[in-house]
Structure formats: C-alpha cells, structure tokens
Design an enzyme around this catalytic site. Structure first.
Site, short mmCIF file in Angstrom:
data_model
loop_
_atom_site.label_atom_id
_atom_site.label_comp_id
_atom_site.label_asym_id
_atom_site.label_seq_id
_atom_site.Cartn_x
_atom_site.Cartn_y
_atom_site.Cartn_z
N ILE A 1 -29.46 7.55 -2.75
CA ILE A 1 -29.85 7.88 -4.14
C ILE A 1 -28.67 7.71 -5.10
CG2 ILE A 1 -31.83 9.37 -3.63
CD1 ILE A 1 -29.91 11.79 -3.79
N PRO A 2 -28.15 6.49 -5.22
CA PRO A 2 -27.03 6.31 -6.15
C PRO A 2 -27.45 6.67 -7.57
CG PRO A 2 -27.96 4.18 -5.50
CD PRO A 2 -28.59 5.22 -4.64
N HIS A 3 -26.60 7.41 -8.27
CA HIS A 3 -26.95 7.78 -9.65
C HIS A 3 -25.69 8.02 -10.46
CE1 HIS A 3 -26.77 11.52 -7.27
NE2 HIS A 3 -26.29 12.08 -8.35
N GLY A 4 -25.85 8.03 -11.75
CA GLY A 4 -24.70 8.26 -12.61
C GLY A 4 -25.13 8.63 -14.01
N GLU B 1 -24.28 18.35 -7.11
CA GLU B 1 -23.67 17.81 -8.33
C GLU B 1 -22.70 18.82 -8.94
OE1 GLU B 1 -24.10 14.56 -9.33
OE2 GLU B 1 -25.25 14.47 -7.47
#
Lengths: 554, 148
Positions: free
Chosen positions: B65-68, A524
């Site tokens: 693991i799609p995330h936002g 990230e």
C-alpha cells in the site's frame, strides 16, 4: 372625527403601553424566579451529590419543595412583583415557567434517547427484554391495581385514567443512578450490569410506548367517551405504530439526514438543526395525541446510531446542565404538602409495591434465564430507581388534570424512596461471588485489543493526542468519556472503537472489522513520531535557546 | 465509505511490470499522472518514496500500500496496480508483492485518506479475493471485485 381618531390612538397607545408593561412585568418576575430556581436547585443538587452521595436530582427536587408556593416561595413577597412563587389556577407554576420546564423535559428525553446504546441492547436483547418486560408488567399492573383497591380515592376501575397513570409512573427505571454505581464498582460489563442496562433500554422504550397508549386512553376518557377494548386496540396500534414507524424511519434515514446536515460544516449548525428536529417531532407527537417527550425521545433514539450522537450530546450538555435542574425543581415545587397528608399511607404502600414490582418483576425472569438468586436480586435492585421519566409522566398527568396534587405527591414520594434505597442496597448486593448460575459460555464479543507500551507516560499521552488529531483529520468524531482513565470513543459512520491511555500503555479496543483503520493510522503516527525525534536533533542547542529566552530579564 | 466513488476503471493498472521499488512507484505515479490528476509527478514520487524509506508498505500475502502526502494532488487520488509475476517490494513476509494500492493525498487537507487504505485492505485481506483479482483479465472485472 379628529377627536375620535385622537381618542382611538390614545387608547391603542395606552393599551400597548399597558400590555408591554404587563409583559415586561411578567418577564421580570420570570427572570427572578429562574434566578432563584437555578441557584437553589443547583446548590441542592451539589449538596446531595457531594455530602449525601446521592443523585443531584434528589437535591433539585428537595430544593423545589422548599422554595415552592406551598412552602417558602408562597411566603416571600417581592416589591411590585408580588409573591415569589404563587399558585396559578391550582397549578404551582406560571405558564411561562412551566414552558421552560417543558423545554427542559424535552432536552432531557432527547439526550436520553441519544445516549441509548441500541447496539448493546440488541446484543443482549433476549435476556434484557425478558427482564425489562417482567419489571414493566409487574410495576404497571401493581401500580394501577393499588389505586383501584385502595378505598376512598374515587378510583374503581383498572381503566381509570388516574389509575393508568399511577401504573405508568412506576414503570420507567432511571438507569443513570444504577449505571453510576455499576461504573464505580467496575461491574458495568458484568452479566448483571449488561442485563440491567439492556433491560433499562427496553423499559425506557416500552415505558414510553405504554405512556403513549395510556395518554390515548386517558384522552378518550377525559372527553367523556368510554374506552372499550376495540378502542384500546386502535389506540395501542396508533401509539405503537407512531413509535415504531417514526423510529424505524429515523434509524433508516438518520445517516442520510445527518449527511445532509453535515453539509453545513459547522458543528453549531449541525447541533442546532438536530435539536430543532427534536422539537419538531415533539410537537408532531403531541399533535398525534401522544406526549411531546415521546417525539423528543424518538429523535434522540434515531440519532443515537449516527456519528453525530456524541457531538450533539457534547454541545447540548451545557444547556442541559442549566435547564434540566429547573425542571426537577419545578416538579418539586408542585408538591403540595397539605394535599399529601391524607395520601401518605397510600404513598407508602404504592412505594413499597413499586420496589417489590421491580425486584420480583425483573428478578424472577432473570432467575428463570440464567442467574442465581444473588444475580437476580442484583438485577431487580438495579432496575429499582425511578427518576426523570417518572417525574415527567407525573408532571404531564398533573398538567392535564388526570391526576391531582395528592397523587402527584405520591409519585414524587415513590421516586424519592426508590432512588434513595437503590444505591446502598445495590452496593451491598454486589458483595459476594458470581451472580450466574453457571459461568457464561465463552465471551462471544468480537472486540480485540491493540496495545502499545512506550517508555514514559508523556510519550504515550503525546502520541494519543497526535493520534486523536489524525483521527479528526480523517473526519472521525472523538469523544472524551468521563472516566478515571483517559478514555476516548472514536466514531465515524458505523466504525466505532475505544482508545484508552493506561499509564504508559496505549490501548485500542476495536471490533476485528474496524482494526484495519486503527492499525494503519497508528503506524503513520508512530512514523511521524520518529520524524519529530529526528527534527529535534536538528534543533538549536537547548541551552542557548534557554539563554536567549531569559537574557535581559534580570 | 463508498469505494465506488473513488475507484473507477481508469484508476486500475492491470499490467505493472516487475522492477525495483523505485521503478514500481515510478510506473504507478506515471500512470496516475497520465490522467492529469498530478501536477508535479516528481514531488509525488518523492513523497511516496520518502514514506517507503521510513517503513516499507509491502504487507503480507502479496499486497502493498504505497502512499504519500503531496500537494501535487488536490484531492485523494488512488490507483490499483497488478503485477501478475510478483516483484520484490520489501514485504513484511518476504514474499513478492502483486497487488499495489497507491494513494496520494494533499498534505494538509482533512479527509478520509487512510480510511480508504483501511477499507481496501479489509477487502483484500480475504485471500480468495486477492487471488481472483490477480486472475481477472479486464479492469472491469477487477473493479467489480473491489467494489462488490
């Protein structure tokens, strides 16, 4: 009647004025004493470290000896206050000054417990325990026996409280000095280094348990009772029971307690509450017939496995740096040179035995386990220095009247000699090859490295800073370790990994089970770095930004 | 981390239909929105898609693991979706993805958001468990597998 009332009021008023005057007077004296102690002890510590390359504690002790009531302090007279440091009922410090020194000793042991690496102790517990136990038994028995066989000191049985105290005083290794040398020589994770550190933890914990037992026995003897073996058994069971039960409860409930404390959402509140609990346990330990430092140590030990350990340590470091030198300086002040003269020879023999007991007591078990002669000597020498705990135990003995000024001086002498001798001998002993009989069978550690190399140090440093911020946002505790390379220890509950900035490389050493979080978060942050680069493309022309900033300045 | 607090039966979608990346994300976001946890489903979907554009979250062994981060949720919101047939999600190993773990977290809120993904990824990294998860017939069974 009215006259009488007036007289009473006047008398009360006068008494109040007098007592307030005497308290103020006492406090002024105390403040001046503290001012002198802090400045002189800190300077002494600094000089010892800077010029003699010795631990600060030696300088602080020496400062105390110089300014104490038996040396300069007894000769300096202050206007209206009297002697700067005067003997008080045969004791070198006033009750209020000793109170502050006691508080310092509690902080010292609380942090010592907090810094205990129980995990690595458990990992190397077998060899560490054997080495620690060997040193403990040898030093306790020899320390006690020499007092018994030495003629003319009035100690004639092994169970004499003073003899027992001499035994306990020579037990506790001060691993700080050894750890510093191991770190400097990059030998901290060598088989010898790990064994010494694990052994020292054992030695610390069981040294404290031994102290608890001895305190119990000494209390029985001092109150006129005879200690028989059944009673010793009961005292030992009580001391070990208190230690084991309270530590186990602490370790089991530490998570629950800390998560309750964390509700405060204020680090100051968290740290203060934990310290408050340490003081509470110190008081309870004393009430249970043990020493206060035992309670403080247990509280530290219980919290050492939680993610708050570094936060507490970090926040208390400032208080520690100011208060702990006061303790060592006050200990130095208690050395009465005239009382020491007759016991100098005894002190030398006691110190010599203190050296032999650790070198042989730890070295022989190490040799029997898996080390060769070179490795065994390294381990023995690593366990040699005594320090803080020896001084605290000696202080407790002196304050409770179990040991006299002479024996106290002998303890200080032994502490100083072992601390002075250990560093050069240890450095010398690490010359040469492996200390293992045969190379340790393949590293069983489950730690793996994640490495990322960037085109410049600046980018590495920038990414590490962003990574740390992201970790903190995920409620991790990030602790900056005082090492040559910027190194951070990252903790949260049972997750722990180390983050290292090694030039242009970012390295993470993490156990396999905790790699997921480190890897995902790094990804990230890498992606956010690309966002940032994109954003800079959209920035106004740098040249014109610069021009705007400088326009009109000249 | 206590997964039981975050994962409930109602956060598991057992019959995700195969489709494009956009369709998969739309289905999962709609599923979460149906429980009333999302105030603005378009912005939630855009946040997840924006993250996918930077780098696909299709991992190995059928896991994605799609995330936002989006302010359309006020706390960490999670969903587990199973697509038994498998669907192309631009995975690292090129294989179809079958287990989707989606998280939505508020943009500037402190909390263990990535840690949740890490914990659940750790569980799913055991191939036998992901197989059992796909074979499970009810959401209760799935939940039991994930929180055991």
């Amino acid at each position: 009647m009215t006259n009488l009332t007036h007289a009473t009021v006047a008398a009360v008023h006068h008494a109040a004025e007098e007592s307030s005057h005497s308290i103020t007077h006492m406090m002024v004296h105390l403040m001046i004493q503290l001012a002198v102690i802090i400045i002189v002890a800190k300077s002494g510590g600094y000089l010892a470290q800077r010029f003699l390359k010795m631990p600060a504690v030696l300088g602080e002790l020496a400062s105390g000896m110089i300014i104490g009531p038996y040396a300069l302090g007894g000769k300096i007279h202050l206007p209206t206050l009297g002697t700067l440091f005067a003997e008080n009922h045969g004791f070198a410090a006033s009750a209020e000054l000793y109170g502050i020194a006691t508080l310092a000793s509690i902080i010292l042991l609380f942090l010592a417990g907090l810094e205990t690496d129980l995990a690595s102790f458990l990992r190397y517990s077998v060899v560490g325990s054997v080495v620690g136990l060997g040193g403990l038994l040898a030093s306790f028995i020899l320390g006690d026996l020499i007092a018994v066989v030495w003629p003319g000191n009035g100690i004639d049985t092994f169970m004499d409280p003073a003899a027992l105290f001499l035994g306990v005083i020579s037990v506790a290794t001060s691993v700080g000095i050894t750890a510093r040398i191991l770190a400097e020589k990059r030998k901290m994770s060598s088989p010898e280094g790990v064994t010494i550190l694990a052994g020292a933890v054992f030695d610390d914990v069981f040294g404290i348990v031994t102290l608890a037992i001895v305190m119990g026995m000494a209390n029985v003897r001092l109150s006129g009772g005879e200690v028989n073996w059944i009673e010793i058994g009961i005292i030992a069971a009580k001391a070990i029971g208190f230690f084991v039960v309270v530590t186990a409860l602490g370790l089991i409930f530490a998570r629950k307690i800390t998560s309750a404390i964390k509700q405060f959402k204020s680090k100051e509140m968290i740290v203060s509450t934990c310290f408050g609990l340490a003081l509470l346990l110190a008081g309870l330990a004393e009430m249970a017939g043990l020493a206060m430092i035992i309670g403080a140590y247990i509280m530290g030990l219980a919290l050492s496995r939680t993610d708050l350990a570094h936060e507490i340590e970090h926040h208390m470091r400032g208080t520690y740096n100011i208060l702990v030198p006061i303790f060592f300086c006050v200990m130095g002040m208690m050395v009465d040179f005239t009382a020491m003269k007759p016991v100098l020879l005894f002190g030398s023999v006691y110190s010599l035995l203190a050296i032999a007991s650790k070198v042989l007591g730890c070295g022989i078990p190490a040799w029997a386990m898996r080390f060769n002669l070179r490795g065994s000597i390294r381990i023995g020498l690593g366990m040699l220095p005594r320090g803080e705990v020896a001084l605290i135990v000696a202080g407790i003995g002196l304050a409770s009247g179990i040991i006299d000024q002479g024996i106290f001086g002998v303890s200080i002498m032994m502490t100083v000699i072992t601390t002075l001798l250990a560093p050069p001998l240890l450095v010398k002993s690490f010359e040469g090859g492996s200390g293992l009989r045969k190379e340790m069978a393949g590293g069983s550690e489950d730690i793996q490295s994640i490495e990322l190399t960037f085109p410049s140090r600046d980018i590495t440093e920038f990414l590490i800073n962003r990574f740390i911020r992201a970790l903190q946002n995920e409620e991790f505790f990030v602790h900056h370790l005082q090492t040559d390379q910027p190194t951070y220890q990252v903790r949260k509950d049972d997750i722990m990994f180390v983050l290292i900035e090694d030039g242009m490389t970012l390295r993470i050493n993490a156990p396999a089970e905790h790699q997921h979080i480190a890897r995902l978060m790094l990804v990230e942050e890498l992606l956010s770095l690309s966002d940032l680069l994109e954003a800079t493309q959209k920035m106004e022309d740098l040249q014109s930004m610069g021009n705007n900033l400088l326009a009109g300045m000249f | 981390m206590n997964l039981k607090k975050l994962l409930i039966k109602e956060s598991i979608l057992p019959n995700l239909k195969p489709g494009s990346k956009e369709e998969i994300i739309r289905q999962i976001v709609d599923f979460v929105a149906s429980s009333g946890k999302i105030t603005d489903r378009d912005s939630a979907r855009e946040a997840v898609l924006a993250r996918e554009e930077k780098m696909s979250t299709g991992m190995q062994n059928g896991i994605a693991i799609p995330h936002g981060k989006s302010d359309s949720v006020d706390q960490l919101t999670v969903a587990v979706a199973i697509c038994r047939e498998g669907t192309d999600f631009d995975a690292m190993d090129g294989n179809p993805s079958r287990i989707f773990i989606m998280t939505l977290s508020p943009a500037n809120r402190v909390g263990p958001h990535i840690q949740f993904l890490a914990e659940i990824s750790k569980i799913l990294s055991r191939p036998e468990l992901s197989e059992k998860l796909i074979e499970a017939s009810t959401t209760s069974e799935m939940l039991a597998l994930l929180t055991a």
